[in-house]
Write an enzyme that holds these catalytic residues in place. Structure first.
Site, short mmCIF file in Angstrom:
data_model
loop_
_atom_site.label_atom_id
_atom_site.label_comp_id
_atom_site.label_asym_id
_atom_site.label_seq_id
_atom_site.Cartn_x
_atom_site.Cartn_y
_atom_site.Cartn_z
N GLU A 15 -1.93 -7.13 7.64
CA GLU A 15 -0.55 -6.99 8.10
C GLU A 15 -0.29 -7.77 9.38
OE1 GLU A 15 2.41 -6.83 7.60
OE2 GLU A 15 3.05 -4.75 7.42
N HIS B 245 0.84 -1.21 0.00
CA HIS B 245 0.00 0.00 0.00
C HIS B 245 0.87 1.26 0.00
CE1 HIS B 245 1.01 0.90 4.16
NE2 HIS B 245 0.89 -0.41 4.39
#
Length: 192
Positions: free
Chosen positions: A88, A12
């Protein structure tokens, strides 16, 4: 002839916590303006490249979803799904803590208290295997997170992958997803 598909992982774009060197983990931190710019830039590079992309998948965290949506807007792809297995690496109560200025030993001690690296890699390979199997012969872009990408690709390649920069594109050796040592699948977590 049925051609095998490809998978590329993309980290990202930047968040304010990236800029401040804060542990994000599974905390849902939005992109900042730099992160949006990075997402547009990687989308333009992907659009100008020789590869055709068919499917766009993302972690459910907003920083990954927004990055994927920006990329999809340039490539003419809708986000087909969010995959909880791509979240994550978790750092529990340490999330939000700053690592800036810490000695290497103190930084390593904090990171060691997070979700075990082996579990992150196993979760990442299981998610990629499921994505590949759901989209046979298709070229898939997967937007996820730095530690998840680094740990997963390290296991797939059999060597330590370096730190992944924001909006870096990392190709996946999809044939490695079938390696017997990686078949110890873990169930995907539920979305946060």
């Amino acid at each position: 002839m049925n051609t095998p598909g490809r998978i590329a992982l993309i980290r990202h774009g930047q968040t304010d916590w990236n800029l401040e060197e804060r542990l994000q983990g599974a905390t849902d931190v939005p992109l900042n303006d730099t992160g949006r710019h990075e997402a547009r830039a990687v989308a333009r590079r992907l659009h100008a490249g020789a590869s055709r992309w068919d499917v766009l998948v993302s972690s459910p965290l907003s920083r990954a979803v927004e990055t994927a949506q920006i990329i999809g807007g340039v490539l003419g792809l809708e986000l087909s799904e969010t995959c909880p297995g791509l979240v994550e690496r978790g750092f529990g109560p340490w999330e939000g803590s700053t690592l800036a200025g810490l000695e290497a030993q103190a930084r390593d001690a904090i990171l060691a208290e997070g979700e075990p690296a082996e579990e992150v890699a196993r979760r990442g390979t299981a998610a990629l295997r499921r994505i590949r199997d759901a989209h046979p012969g298709r070229n898939v872009l997967v937007v996820a997170h730095g530690s998840l990408i680094r740990l997963t690709v390290s296991v797939l390649n059999g060597e330590t992958h370096p730190r992944v920069r924001n909006c870096e594109v990392v190709p996946v050796r999809t044939e490695a997803l079938d390696d017997a040592r990686l078949r110890d699948d873990v169930p995907e977590p539920t979305a946060p």
